[in-house]
Design a protein around this motif. Structure first.
Motif, short mmCIF file in Angstrom:
data_model
loop_
_atom_site.label_atom_id
_atom_site.label_comp_id
_atom_site.label_asym_id
_atom_site.label_seq_id
_atom_site.Cartn_x
_atom_site.Cartn_y
_atom_site.Cartn_z
N LEU A 1 22.07 1.80 12.23
CA LEU A 1 22.46 1.19 10.87
C LEU A 1 22.90 -0.32 10.96
O LEU A 1 22.42 -1.04 10.39
CB LEU A 1 23.51 2.12 10.49
CG LEU A 1 23.02 3.49 9.78
CD1 LEU A 1 23.77 3.97 9.10
CD2 LEU A 1 21.71 2.91 8.73
N TYR A 2 23.84 -0.80 12.20
CA TYR A 2 24.02 -1.71 12.31
C TYR A 2 23.34 -2.84 12.69
O TYR A 2 23.15 -4.08 12.32
CB TYR A 2 26.19 -1.94 13.01
CG TYR A 2 25.92 -2.91 13.38
CD1 TYR A 2 26.74 -3.71 12.36
CD2 TYR A 2 26.46 -3.91 14.70
CE1 TYR A 2 27.73 -4.94 11.88
CE2 TYR A 2 26.67 -5.36 14.82
CZ TYR A 2 26.97 -5.78 13.43
OH TYR A 2 27.48 -7.02 13.28
N ASN A 3 22.59 -1.81 13.97
CA ASN A 3 21.34 -3.07 14.27
C ASN A 3 20.40 -2.99 12.72
O ASN A 3 20.05 -4.15 13.60
CB ASN A 3 20.79 -2.55 15.59
CG ASN A 3 21.59 -2.55 16.83
OD1 ASN A 3 23.27 -3.32 17.21
ND2 ASN A 3 22.01 -1.56 18.04
N ASP A 4 20.20 -2.28 12.27
CA ASP A 4 19.32 -3.08 11.11
C ASP A 4 20.20 -3.73 10.16
O ASP A 4 18.88 -4.20 9.16
CB ASP A 4 18.94 -1.40 10.35
CG ASP A 4 17.90 -0.66 11.50
OD1 ASP A 4 17.55 -0.59 12.54
OD2 ASP A 4 17.85 0.96 11.28
N ASN A 5 21.50 -4.15 9.88
CA ASN A 5 21.70 -4.51 8.97
C ASN A 5 23.22 -5.15 9.63
O ASN A 5 23.41 -6.03 10.56
CB ASN A 5 21.62 -4.46 7.35
CG ASN A 5 22.08 -2.57 7.66
OD1 ASN A 5 23.51 -2.64 8.17
ND2 ASN A 5 21.45 -1.57 6.45
N SER A 6 24.03 -4.30 8.48
CA SER A 6 25.27 -5.02 8.67
C SER A 6 26.14 -3.85 8.54
O SER A 6 26.04 -3.03 7.75
CB SER A 6 25.64 -6.08 7.10
OG SER A 6 26.86 -5.90 6.87
N LEU A 7 27.48 -4.05 9.46
CA LEU A 7 28.26 -3.59 9.54
C LEU A 7 29.75 -3.99 8.61
O LEU A 7 30.44 -3.08 8.07
CB LEU A 7 28.65 -2.93 10.39
CG LEU A 7 30.09 -1.67 10.84
CD1 LEU A 7 29.35 0.00 10.73
CD2 LEU A 7 30.29 -2.12 12.47
#
Length: 153
Positions: A147-153
């Motif tokens: 998920l982080y790689n897809d958008n933002s943590l």
């Protein structure tokens, strides 16, 4: 679980090591790990607030996770001073691993006028912050990394 021992280590934007603990700055939250036996008081909190304002800017509130991997104390009267100075936390989450940390949390709730959310794991706390920011939660750190790689943590 320490931040250093988790996949979150790859997504830290800044790390600040103080004599009293380490603070990890991410896009949407800070995770603190206070050292064993510390008395976390206003002077120490002020150092962190200053660095946080430099990183995130003066405006707005911060999502904060206290990762209580060690036993330490907070000076209760300093909580009151902190509250009168500013309401800095958008979300205040605590990850507890031992009974002593839970007892401290009960005392803190007497002094902190906002909600303090308690979790048993770092992943649960991060997911709660994600949900508060309308981001998808993850059921494990691998999914969180994706998920982080897809958008933002």
């Amino acid at each position: 679980m320490r931040v250093e021992d988790s996949p979150l280590i790859d997504f830290i934007r800044e790390e600040h090591r103080f004599s009293f603990g380490t603070f990890y700055f991410f896009d949407n939250f800070i995770i603190s790990e206070i050292n064993e036996g510390e008395l976390f008081d206003w002077n120490k909190a002020s150092e962190v607030i200053r660095v946080g304002q430099e990183f995130y800017g003066e405006e707005g509130q911060i999502n904060y996770i206290s990762n209580r991997i060690h036993d330490y104390a907070i000076k209760p009267q300093d909580w009151l001073r902190f509250l009168y100075e500013r309401q800095l936390f958008k979300t205040f989450a605590v990850v507890t691993y031992r009974k002593t940390a839970i007892y401290n949390l009960v005392i803190e709730r007497f002094f902190y006028k906002g909600d303090i959310f308690s979790f048993d794991s770092l992943l649960e706390a991060v997911n709660f912050i994600r949900e508060q920011n309308a981001l998808e939660p993850a059921n494990d750190f691998d999914k969180l990394t994706q998920l982080y790689n897809d958008n933002s943590l």
